[in-house]
Design a protein around this motif. Structure first.
Motif, PDB file in Angstrom:
ATOM      1  N   ASN A  51      37.013  44.154  27.679  1.00 57.27           N
ATOM      2  CA  ASN A  51      37.976  43.319  28.576  1.00 57.27           C
ATOM      3  C   ASN A  51      36.830  42.593  29.617  1.00 57.27           C
ATOM      4  OD1 ASN A  51      40.036  44.374  27.457  1.00 57.27           O
ATOM      5  ND2 ASN A  51      40.428  45.782  29.113  1.00 57.27           N
ATOM      6  N   LEU A  52      37.180  41.251  30.044  1.00 56.02           N
ATOM      7  CA  LEU A  52      36.254  40.518  30.940  1.00 56.02           C
ATOM      8  C   LEU A  52      37.027  40.621  32.252  1.00 56.02           C
ATOM      9  CD1 LEU A  52      34.707  38.157  28.547  1.00 56.02           C
ATOM     10  CD2 LEU A  52      33.660  40.340  29.341  1.00 56.02           C
ATOM     11  N   ALA A  53      38.569  40.574  32.283  1.00 54.42           N
ATOM     12  CA  ALA A  53      39.248  40.021  33.515  1.00 54.42           C
ATOM     13  C   ALA A  53      38.838  41.296  34.562  1.00 54.42           C
ATOM     14  CB  ALA A  53      40.806  40.549  33.042  1.00 54.42           C
ATOM     15  N   GLY A  54      38.514  40.563  35.761  1.00 57.58           N
ATOM     16  CA  GLY A  54      38.313  41.366  36.931  1.00 57.58           C
ATOM     17  C   GLY A  54      36.839  41.924  37.004  1.00 57.58           C
ATOM     18  N   GLN A  55      35.875  41.707  35.877  1.00 56.19           N
ATOM     19  CA  GLN A  55      34.691  41.962  35.860  1.00 56.19           C
ATOM     20  C   GLN A  55      33.791  41.308  37.045  1.00 56.19           C
ATOM     21  OE1 GLN A  55      32.126  44.267  35.413  1.00 56.19           O
ATOM     22  NE2 GLN A  55      32.911  44.366  33.163  1.00 56.19           N
ATOM     23  N   LYS A  56      33.036  41.789  37.596  1.00 51.73           N
ATOM     24  CA  LYS A  56      32.148  41.241  38.589  1.00 51.73           C
ATOM     25  C   LYS A  56      31.375  40.136  38.023  1.00 51.73           C
ATOM     26  CE  LYS A  56      33.030  44.419  42.043  1.00 51.73           C
ATOM     27  NZ  LYS A  56      33.712  43.851  43.101  1.00 51.73           N
ATOM     28  N   ALA A  57      31.318  38.977  38.743  1.00 50.30           N
ATOM     29  CA  ALA A  57      30.711  37.602  38.271  1.00 50.30           C
ATOM     30  C   ALA A  57      29.387  37.965  37.907  1.00 50.30           C
ATOM     31  CB  ALA A  57      31.186  36.560  39.098  1.00 50.30           C
ATOM     32  N   ALA A  58      28.630  38.436  38.847  1.00 49.20           N
ATOM     33  CA  ALA A  58      27.277  38.751  39.042  1.00 49.20           C
ATOM     34  C   ALA A  58      26.846  39.352  37.538  1.00 49.20           C
ATOM     35  CB  ALA A  58      26.741  39.505  40.179  1.00 49.20           C
ATOM     36  N   TYR A  59      27.650  40.485  37.307  1.00 50.09           N
ATOM     37  CA  TYR A  59      27.385  41.360  35.828  1.00 50.09           C
ATOM     38  C   TYR A  59      27.765  40.700  34.576  1.00 50.09           C
ATOM     39  CZ  TYR A  59      27.873  44.926  32.274  1.00 50.09           C
ATOM     40  OH  TYR A  59      27.524  45.469  31.298  1.00 50.09           O
ATOM     41  N   THR A  60      28.878  39.763  34.690  1.00 50.00           N
ATOM     42  CA  THR A  60      29.089  38.844  33.472  1.00 50.00           C
ATOM     43  C   THR A  60      28.163  37.696  33.513  1.00 50.00           C
ATOM     44  OG1 THR A  60      31.447  39.338  33.732  1.00 50.00           O
ATOM     45  CG2 THR A  60      30.663  37.334  32.319  1.00 50.00           C
ATOM     46  N   ALA A  61      27.755  37.074  34.254  1.00 47.99           N
ATOM     47  CA  ALA A  61      26.573  36.131  34.442  1.00 47.99           C
ATOM     48  C   ALA A  61      25.164  36.718  33.824  1.00 47.99           C
ATOM     49  CB  ALA A  61      26.063  35.525  35.532  1.00 47.99           C
ATOM     50  N   LYS A  62      24.829  37.918  34.121  1.00 48.73           N
ATOM     51  CA  LYS A  62      23.513  38.684  33.928  1.00 48.73           C
ATOM     52  C   LYS A  62      23.734  38.706  32.582  1.00 48.73           C
ATOM     53  CE  LYS A  62      20.512  42.473  34.875  1.00 48.73           C
ATOM     54  NZ  LYS A  62      20.276  43.782  35.659  1.00 48.73           N
ATOM     55  N   GLN A  63      24.834  39.178  31.959  1.00 49.62           N
ATOM     56  CA  GLN A  63      24.872  39.738  30.469  1.00 49.62           C
ATOM     57  C   GLN A  63      24.822  38.553  29.623  1.00 49.62           C
ATOM     58  OE1 GLN A  63      24.208  42.787  29.998  1.00 49.62           O
ATOM     59  NE2 GLN A  63      24.226  42.830  32.391  1.00 49.62           N
ATOM     60  N   LEU A  64      25.725  37.403  30.145  1.00 49.76           N
ATOM     61  CA  LEU A  64      25.492  36.420  29.095  1.00 49.76           C
ATOM     62  C   LEU A  64      24.119  35.541  29.258  1.00 49.76           C
ATOM     63  CD1 LEU A  64      28.962  34.505  30.387  1.00 49.76           C
ATOM     64  CD2 LEU A  64      28.335  35.407  28.152  1.00 49.76           C
ATOM     65  N   LYS A  65      23.647  35.620  30.263  1.00 51.61           N
ATOM     66  CA  LYS A  65      22.254  35.076  30.252  1.00 51.61           C
ATOM     67  C   LYS A  65      21.258  35.893  29.404  1.00 51.61           C
ATOM     68  CE  LYS A  65      22.702  32.565  34.785  1.00 51.61           C
ATOM     69  NZ  LYS A  65      22.238  32.758  36.040  1.00 51.61           N
ATOM     70  N   ASN A  91      30.245  29.290  35.872  1.00 44.82           N
ATOM     71  CA  ASN A  91      31.768  29.219  36.002  1.00 44.82           C
ATOM     72  C   ASN A  91      32.559  30.204  35.132  1.00 44.82           C
ATOM     73  OD1 ASN A  91      30.781  27.066  37.556  1.00 44.82           O
ATOM     74  ND2 ASN A  91      31.229  25.532  35.765  1.00 44.82           N
ATOM     75  N   ILE A  92      32.235  30.640  34.057  1.00 44.85           N
ATOM     76  CA  ILE A  92      32.610  31.732  33.123  1.00 44.85           C
ATOM     77  C   ILE A  92      32.811  32.999  33.908  1.00 44.85           C
ATOM     78  CG2 ILE A  92      32.644  33.041  30.896  1.00 44.85           C
ATOM     79  CD1 ILE A  92      31.333  30.201  29.837  1.00 44.85           C
ATOM     80  N   ALA A  93      31.836  33.368  34.498  1.00 41.97           N
ATOM     81  CA  ALA A  93      31.908  34.573  35.328  1.00 41.97           C
ATOM     82  C   ALA A  93      32.732  34.555  36.486  1.00 41.97           C
ATOM     83  CB  ALA A  93      30.361  34.730  35.807  1.00 41.97           C
ATOM     84  N   ALA A  94      32.730  33.308  37.218  1.00 39.00           N
ATOM     85  CA  ALA A  94      33.597  33.493  38.315  1.00 39.00           C
ATOM     86  C   ALA A  94      35.105  33.352  37.767  1.00 39.00           C
ATOM     87  CB  ALA A  94      33.394  32.012  39.170  1.00 39.00           C
ATOM     88  N   TYR A  95      35.567  32.615  36.647  1.00 34.79           N
ATOM     89  CA  TYR A  95      36.867  32.626  36.254  1.00 34.79           C
ATOM     90  C   TYR A  95      37.158  34.158  35.764  1.00 34.79           C
ATOM     91  CZ  TYR A  95      40.588  32.462  32.567  1.00 34.79           C
ATOM     92  OH  TYR A  95      41.772  32.600  32.015  1.00 34.79           O
ATOM     93  N   TYR A  96      36.561  34.753  34.946  1.00 32.58           N
ATOM     94  CA  TYR A  96      36.946  36.174  34.550  1.00 32.58           C
ATOM     95  C   TYR A  96      36.852  37.033  35.894  1.00 32.58           C
ATOM     96  CZ  TYR A  96      36.877  35.174  29.842  1.00 32.58           C
ATOM     97  OH  TYR A  96      37.355  34.568  28.417  1.00 32.58           O
ATOM     98  N   GLU A  97      36.053  36.850  36.960  1.00 29.30           N
ATOM     99  CA  GLU A  97      36.210  37.715  38.028  1.00 29.30           C
ATOM    100  C   GLU A  97      37.616  37.590  38.667  1.00 29.30           C
ATOM    101  OE1 GLU A  97      33.085  39.340  41.562  1.00 29.30           O
ATOM    102  OE2 GLU A  97      33.693  37.053  41.726  1.00 29.30           O
ATOM    103  N   SER A  98      37.904  36.314  38.540  1.00 38.34           N
ATOM    104  CA  SER A  98      39.328  35.854  39.328  1.00 38.34           C
ATOM    105  C   SER A  98      40.353  36.520  38.776  1.00 38.34           C
ATOM    106  CB  SER A  98      39.368  34.349  39.288  1.00 38.34           C
ATOM    107  OG  SER A  98      39.922  33.914  38.136  1.00 38.34           O
ATOM    108  N   LEU A  99      40.497  37.036  37.332  1.00 36.88           N
ATOM    109  CA  LEU A  99      41.596  37.638  36.762  1.00 36.88           C
ATOM    110  C   LEU A  99      41.753  38.966  37.171  1.00 36.88           C
ATOM    111  CD1 LEU A  99      41.038  36.040  33.273  1.00 36.88           C
ATOM    112  CD2 LEU A  99      42.312  35.119  35.032  1.00 36.88           C
ATOM    113  N   LYS A 100      43.165  39.292  37.293  1.00 35.92           N
ATOM    114  CA  LYS A 100      43.592  40.611  37.164  1.00 35.92           C
ATOM    115  C   LYS A 100      43.017  41.714  36.170  1.00 35.92           C
ATOM    116  CE  LYS A 100      47.151  40.723  40.381  1.00 35.92           C
ATOM    117  NZ  LYS A 100      47.128  41.952  41.537  1.00 35.92           N
ATOM    118  N   PRO A 101      42.619  42.615  36.335  1.00 35.84           N
ATOM    119  CA  PRO A 101      42.058  43.629  35.158  1.00 35.84           C
ATOM    120  C   PRO A 101      43.411  44.026  34.605  1.00 35.84           C
ATOM    121  CG  PRO A 101      41.133  44.398  37.125  1.00 35.84           C
ATOM    122  CD  PRO A 101      41.754  43.307  37.688  1.00 35.84           C
TER     123      PRO A 101
END
Length: 101
Positions: A51-65, A91-101
């Motif tokens: 699941n990506l919803a609610g995941q911290k943007a910094a973590y998601t961005a780091k993993q995608l990079k 942008n993708i990381a910010a979007y997923y962080e904005s969603l409720k987990p």
């Protein structure tokens, strides 16, 4: 006393992690292909995919990079992330962080 407080505040801010400045709307638009595995709202229906919803943007961005740059290996995610720019990823990381987990 006031000067000590100001200095302490500045020092604490310098040690704070940086916040990604992603565009949630642009991330939502770019995340359409992510939905196939990670779900339309970032909640996967397939146990194999996280699941990506609610995941911290910094973590998601780091993993995608890491997937994009090849330092983290996964053939599917390598292909999915290869064409993403740093701005797309933020942008993708910010979007997923904005969603409720």
């Amino acid at each position: 006393m006031k000067r000590v407080f100001v200095v302490a505040s500045i020092i604490s801010l310098l040690g704070a992690p940086s916040v990604l400045a992603g565009d949630v709307a642009a991330g939502k638009a770019k995340s359409v292909t992510c939905a196939a595995c990670h779900g339309a709202n970032g909640i996967s229906n397939i146990p194999l995919y996280p699941n990506l919803a609610g995941q911290k943007a910094a973590y998601t961005a780091k993993q995608l990079k890491a997937f994009r740059d090849g330092t983290r290996k996964d053939p599917v995610m390598a292909g999915m992330s290869k064409a993403l720019t740093d701005a797309d990823i933020d942008n993708i990381a910010a979007y997923y962080e904005s969603l409720k987990p």
